[in-house]
Design a protein around this motif. Structure first.
Motif, PDB file in Angstrom:
ATOM      1  N   CYS A  72       0.793  -1.077  -0.067  1.00  6.90           N
ATOM      2  CA  CYS A  72      -0.107  -0.017   0.083  1.00  6.90           C
ATOM      3  C   CYS A  72       0.804   1.371   0.130  1.00  6.90           C
ATOM      4  O   CYS A  72       1.603   1.648   1.067  1.00  6.90           O
ATOM      5  CB  CYS A  72      -0.803   0.045   1.211  1.00  6.90           C
ATOM      6  SG  CYS A  72      -1.972  -1.442   1.357  1.00  6.90           S
ATOM      7  N   ALA A  73       0.869   2.090  -1.056  1.00  6.54           N
ATOM      8  CA  ALA A  73       1.431   3.164  -1.133  1.00  6.54           C
ATOM      9  C   ALA A  73       1.199   4.212  -0.062  1.00  6.54           C
ATOM     10  O   ALA A  73       0.159   4.412   0.358  1.00  6.54           O
ATOM     11  CB  ALA A  73       1.458   3.892  -2.439  1.00  6.54           C
ATOM     12  N   GLU A  74       2.551   4.869   0.131  1.00  2.00           N
ATOM     13  CA  GLU A  74       2.388   6.008   1.287  1.00  2.00           C
ATOM     14  C   GLU A  74       2.555   7.210   0.350  1.00  2.00           C
ATOM     15  O   GLU A  74       2.863   7.293  -0.765  1.00  2.00           O
ATOM     16  CB  GLU A  74       3.209   6.001   2.443  1.00  2.00           C
ATOM     17  CG  GLU A  74       3.047   4.540   3.375  1.00  2.00           C
ATOM     18  CD  GLU A  74       4.068   4.300   4.526  1.00  2.00           C
ATOM     19  OE1 GLU A  74       5.027   5.202   4.488  1.00  2.00           O
ATOM     20  OE2 GLU A  74       3.636   3.625   5.213  1.00  2.00           O
ATOM     21  N   ASP A  75       2.658   8.492   1.247  1.00  2.00           N
ATOM     22  CA  ASP A  75       2.768   9.777   0.508  1.00  2.00           C
ATOM     23  C   ASP A  75       4.239   9.836  -0.275  1.00  2.00           C
ATOM     24  O   ASP A  75       4.189  10.411  -1.185  1.00  2.00           O
ATOM     25  CB  ASP A  75       2.683  10.853   1.607  1.00  2.00           C
ATOM     26  CG  ASP A  75       1.429  10.986   2.037  1.00  2.00           C
ATOM     27  OD1 ASP A  75       0.517  10.226   1.469  1.00  2.00           O
ATOM     28  OD2 ASP A  75       1.240  11.733   3.155  1.00  2.00           O
ATOM     29  N   GLY A  76       5.282   9.323   0.415  1.00  2.00           N
ATOM     30  CA  GLY A  76       6.607   9.399  -0.343  1.00  2.00           C
ATOM     31  C   GLY A  76       6.516   8.712  -1.548  1.00  2.00           C
ATOM     32  O   GLY A  76       7.109   8.941  -2.544  1.00  2.00           O
ATOM     33  N   ASP A  77       6.092   7.341  -1.512  1.00  2.00           N
ATOM     34  CA  ASP A  77       5.682   6.741  -2.708  1.00  2.00           C
ATOM     35  C   ASP A  77       4.907   7.227  -3.891  1.00  2.00           C
ATOM     36  O   ASP A  77       5.390   7.223  -4.834  1.00  2.00           O
ATOM     37  CB  ASP A  77       5.013   5.242  -2.450  1.00  2.00           C
ATOM     38  CG  ASP A  77       5.836   4.562  -1.352  1.00  2.00           C
ATOM     39  OD1 ASP A  77       6.793   4.512  -1.260  1.00  2.00           O
ATOM     40  OD2 ASP A  77       5.194   3.989  -0.499  1.00  2.00           O
ATOM     41  N   ALA A 229      -6.916   9.539  -5.587  1.00  5.18           N
ATOM     42  CA  ALA A 229      -7.133  11.087  -5.292  1.00  5.18           C
ATOM     43  C   ALA A 229      -5.771  11.587  -4.524  1.00  5.18           C
ATOM     44  O   ALA A 229      -5.471  12.791  -4.893  1.00  5.18           O
ATOM     45  CB  ALA A 229      -8.288  11.148  -4.346  1.00  5.18           C
ATOM     46  N   LYS A 230      -5.277  10.770  -4.070  1.00  2.20           N
ATOM     47  CA  LYS A 230      -3.937  11.296  -3.306  1.00  2.20           C
ATOM     48  C   LYS A 230      -2.845  11.635  -4.498  1.00  2.20           C
ATOM     49  O   LYS A 230      -2.086  12.607  -4.459  1.00  2.20           O
ATOM     50  CB  LYS A 230      -3.352  10.219  -2.489  1.00  2.20           C
ATOM     51  CG  LYS A 230      -4.159   9.980  -1.170  1.00  2.20           C
ATOM     52  CD  LYS A 230      -3.233   9.197  -0.158  1.00  2.20           C
ATOM     53  CE  LYS A 230      -4.105   8.575   1.172  1.00  2.20           C
ATOM     54  NZ  LYS A 230      -3.359   7.968   2.159  1.00  2.20           N
TER      55      LYS A 230
END
Length: 798
Positions: A72-77, A229-230
């Motif tokens: 699951c991707a995070e903001d940095g990814d 959306a992110k």
């Protein structure tokens, strides 16, 4: 075939029993998963990346075992992936068209080597897509990559495109977005659903092996659709394309509202589609096909069987024969079983009778194929069917009643028509509000077929040349400015009262002129009876008073528009052209009055005003000539049969006009919508309404049907809210504030509306750089393509 030695050929033919299928092998796909330790990360910068300490999601196979896990991707990814896509866009878009075409064609050879691995992986993940279907997509879009600058001049790529899909979306539907985006020179970030994530990662690896530049295709996985959306928050992203179920699509639209990124939605999962059987049909073939699509194939849509009364008994008898002996169908969960049981119980209470293959077991996540005979069109299990092997059967008497039943659903995805009467088939196909019509067949797909989601089934066109334009923009236009969502109370948007008109004229001074709105073919006051003051340039004296339109005026205009629009749409293109030529002559005869209003409102010279009116007359003549020049036609399908495409009117279109060139911009969008068969409700520029209100005199003397064109001045935000919340209005073209754009993206989801948004700064009169005075072919084509929706019809011949 089972027990074939004990049965005659006649008995086997009557039962239509299928032989046992060979056990599928998945050794190659399992080896690929093992190579990645069954723990899949992301694909960016042309390679696999598996960051540590990321939340993971497990993907189960058909037996319930864990197939693999995805990160699951995070903001940095997200930031790293968007940066990779921006770099990839520079490399990919700088290539010549022929080079992009060769890169896509090379993947055909790569698929020849690794097609088995992809096919097995799709089967394991239940994300249906055959290698042959992918090869067809690649061949089709590689040729469009070659011809982009030749056949689509004046258009340019968008930049970084995000393609998002829901968990239940097939890989084919996903690639139907990815490949045209790449062919037009965009880079792509794929945010796949859970089932299509492993095949999407494998394809990204194969694309890079075929020579795609690093970063041109990236795959980012997450826990749900909000990851899309992110990603859209990143300033490098230019466009979002979604495919899958409707609920996730609405979530994405609301989550991305206000970011300055256009979003197109194709809810291809869960739509309600009519399967219409006329008395002139080959009944046996129709029954065999409906059994296949309703109970045996992977069910991405819900079918409703509509049968003519004269042959309903024969159809039911054949259904009983075909269903006999069929096994129960596995459901996703025990909860789905409860929904199916409740729907069947409700159907029986309403008088429906059941045709089942076998008795339903008391419990368990499975249910026998079931036909609900005698269903009513308004029954909940017909309108909102549960997930499961249920097929409602409705009856109709006449051909017109069949069309009414077919259009009863809020969806407009597809329909299947069964008849040996070609005239009846084509008349019914033209009357159904769906994007695809299959005659004596079903589920025929090919990338050359342009399909628009009608009604609640989408806001864009996929397939064909027409489907390429969602990934292009006219070279002269600028994209929406990127922004951050503002804190907006959506329930209060447009509720602020207009400024009251206070009498302050000196004694003996002449009163300012009062204008009227134009609704239902009549010039009238607003329903509220209130007026707003129109001030001179620079905020000086009051030039005139115009009506302060509101929600009731919009409702009245829509009621008038829906009465006249179907008849206007059915008029011949040449008849519509003559009406527009007449409108241009009427404007020419009123040139002096309209020019005077232009001078008064904008404070320009007489020569400039005359030039604006002359350009407006010429623009109306151009649209009149356009009416019968751009139409659909036959398509080169790789199958034996006839494929036809038709551009159709959207219906009622709401337009909030720009401040710049208030007359020329108005006749440009009016001509585009009316020439293609739509009715229109226009809100003039709040700052410069007088040229549009003076144009009402021209409309009054024209031969356009009353109610086809409506002009309602007033508070822009209030009228925008009224247009957005009216369920009949199919599309909204908006020139206005960033807050208005955000409001429309958030609100126009139930039902779905096609949006064309341009942000202009109040006081500057700009509208995203559109030069209305230039007769660029791409300007007119952009307006025309946004005023139509496409329908494809497939007629097999063998």
């Amino acid at each position: 075939m089972a027990d074939c030695t004990n049965r005659t050929v006649y008995e086997i033919f009557q039962s239509m029993e299928e032989g046992p299928a060979a056990a599928p092998s998945a050794a190659t796909a399992q080896a690929w998963l093992d190579h990645h330790s069954r723990s899949l990360g992301f694909f960016m910068e042309g390679k696999f990346i598996r960051p540590a300490e990321r939340q993971t999601l497990s993907l189960a196979d058909s037996t319930g075992g864990v197939l693999c896990s995805t990160a699951c991707a995070e903001d940095g990814d997200v930031s790293q992936c968007a940066s990779s896509a921006a770099t990839g866009y520079k490399s990919w878009s700088s290539l010549a068209c022929s080079q992009r075409s060769k890169a896509l064609l090379r993947l055909v050879s790569v698929l020849g080597l690794h097609g088995q691995c992809l096919s097995e992986l799709c089967a394991l993940c239940e994300a249906s897509c055959s290698p042959s279907a992918l090869v067809r997509l690649l061949q089709y879009y590689s040729s469009w990559a070659q011809l982009r600058d030749t056949l689509i001049p004046g258009w340019t790529s968008l930049g970084v495109v995000v393609v998002v899909s829901s968990d239940d979306c097939s890989l084919y539907s996903l690639m139907l977005k990815v490949l045209p985006a790449l062919a037009m020179g965009n880079s792509v970030i794929v945010v796949p659903g859970r089932s299509s994530a492993p095949p999407a990662l494998l394809l990204a690896q194969l694309f890079t092996a075929a020579g795609l530049p690093a970063g041109a295709l990236n795959v980012l996985t997450g826990s749900d659709v909000t990851l899309g959306a992110k990603v859209s928050q990143n300033p490098n992203v230019s466009y979002i394309a979604y495919c899958g179920n409707k609920q996730d699509g609405l979530t994405l639209c609301k989550a991305s509202a206000g970011m300055g990124v256009p979003v197109s939605v194709s809810p291809c999962i869960g739509a309600l589609c009519p399967f219409i059987v006329f008395e002139s049909a080959d009944i046996d073939s129709a029954v065999d096909e409906v059994i296949q699509v309703a109970f045996k194939k992977k069910k991405e849509v819900h079918w409703v069987l509509c049968v003519q009364e004269s042959v309903s008994d024969s159809v039911v008898a054949r259904l009983k024969l075909r269903l006999a002996g069929m096994k129960c169908v596995a459901l996703s969960s025990e909860a789905d079983r409860g929904l199916v049981d409740a729907a069947v119980q409700e159907a029986q209470q309403q008088g429906a009778t059941l045709v089942q293959s076998c008795s339903a077991s008391p419990s368990g996540a499975q249910y026998p194929p079931t036909v609900l005979c005698g269903a009513a069109p308004s029954s909940p299990y017909v309108v909102s069917p549960p997930p499961g092997p249920l097929l409602p059967l409705l009856t109709f008497r006449s051909n017109a009643e069949a069309v009414v039943l077919g259009n009863h659903s809020p969806h407009g995805y597809a329909a299947s028509i069964w008849t040996e009467d070609l005239t009846l088939a084509l008349e019914t196909a033209k009357s159904l509000s769906v994007g695809s019509v299959w005659v004596n067949s079903s589920s025929v797909s090919d990338p050359c077929l342009p399909v628009s989601g009608h009604k609640d089934s989408g806001t864009c066109t996929d397939g064909g040349q027409e489907g390429l334009y969602q990934f292009l923009r006219p070279s002269f236009s600028s994209p929406l400015p990127r922004s951050s969502p503002v804190s907006l109370e959506y329930s209060k948007f447009g509720t602020e009262p207009s400024q009251p008109v206070i009498p302050d004229s000196p004694v003996g001074a002449s009163l300012p002129q009062s204008y009227l709105q134009f609704v239902g073919g009549k010039a009238s006051k607003s329903a509220s009876g209130c007026s707003v003051a129109v001030q001179a340039p620079g905020g000086g004296s009051v030039l005139a008073l115009c009506p302060d339109g509101g929600h009731k005026d919009v409702r009245n205009a829509v009621e008038a528009a829906i009465k006249v629009q179907p008849g206007w749409m059915k008029k011949s293109p040449s008849a519509r052209a003559q009406s527009l030529y007449s409108l241009a002559k009427g404007l020419e005869s009123k040139k002096k009055e309209v020019s005077a209003s232009f001078c008064t409102q904008l404070g320009v010279s007489g020569d400039e005003a005359d030039k604006e009116v002359e350009l407006s007359i010429a623009r109306l003549n151009v649209w009149a000539a356009y009416c019968d020049k751009v139409q659909g036609g036959s398509l080169p399908m790789p199958q034996s049969g006839a494929a036809l495409s038709f551009p159709e009117a959207l219906g009622v279109v709401g337009i909030v006009l720009p401040d710049k060139h208030p007359l020329l911009s108005m006749v440009t969008v009016l001509g585009a919508t009316v020439a293609t068969g739509n009715a229109v409700i226009m809100v003039p520029s709040q700052r410069f309404p007088l040229p549009a209100l003076a144009f009402i005199q021209v409309l009054q003397s024209s031969d356009l049907p009353a109610g086809l064109v409506n002009i309602i001045p007033g508070n822009r935000d209030q009228l925008t809210a009224a247009l957005a919340n009216h369920s009949v209005i199919r599309a909204i073209w908006y020139w206005g504030s960033a807050e208005g754009c955000q409001y429309l993206q958030y609100t126009c989801t139930s039902p779905l509306k096609t949006l064309r948004l341009f942000c202009q700064k109040d006081g500057e009169g700009s509208d995203a750089g559109t030069d209305w005075a230039q007769s660029q072919p791409s300007l007119l084509e952009d307006c025309w393509r946004n005023a139509v929706q496409w329908k494809s019809v497939w007629i097999p011949t063998a």
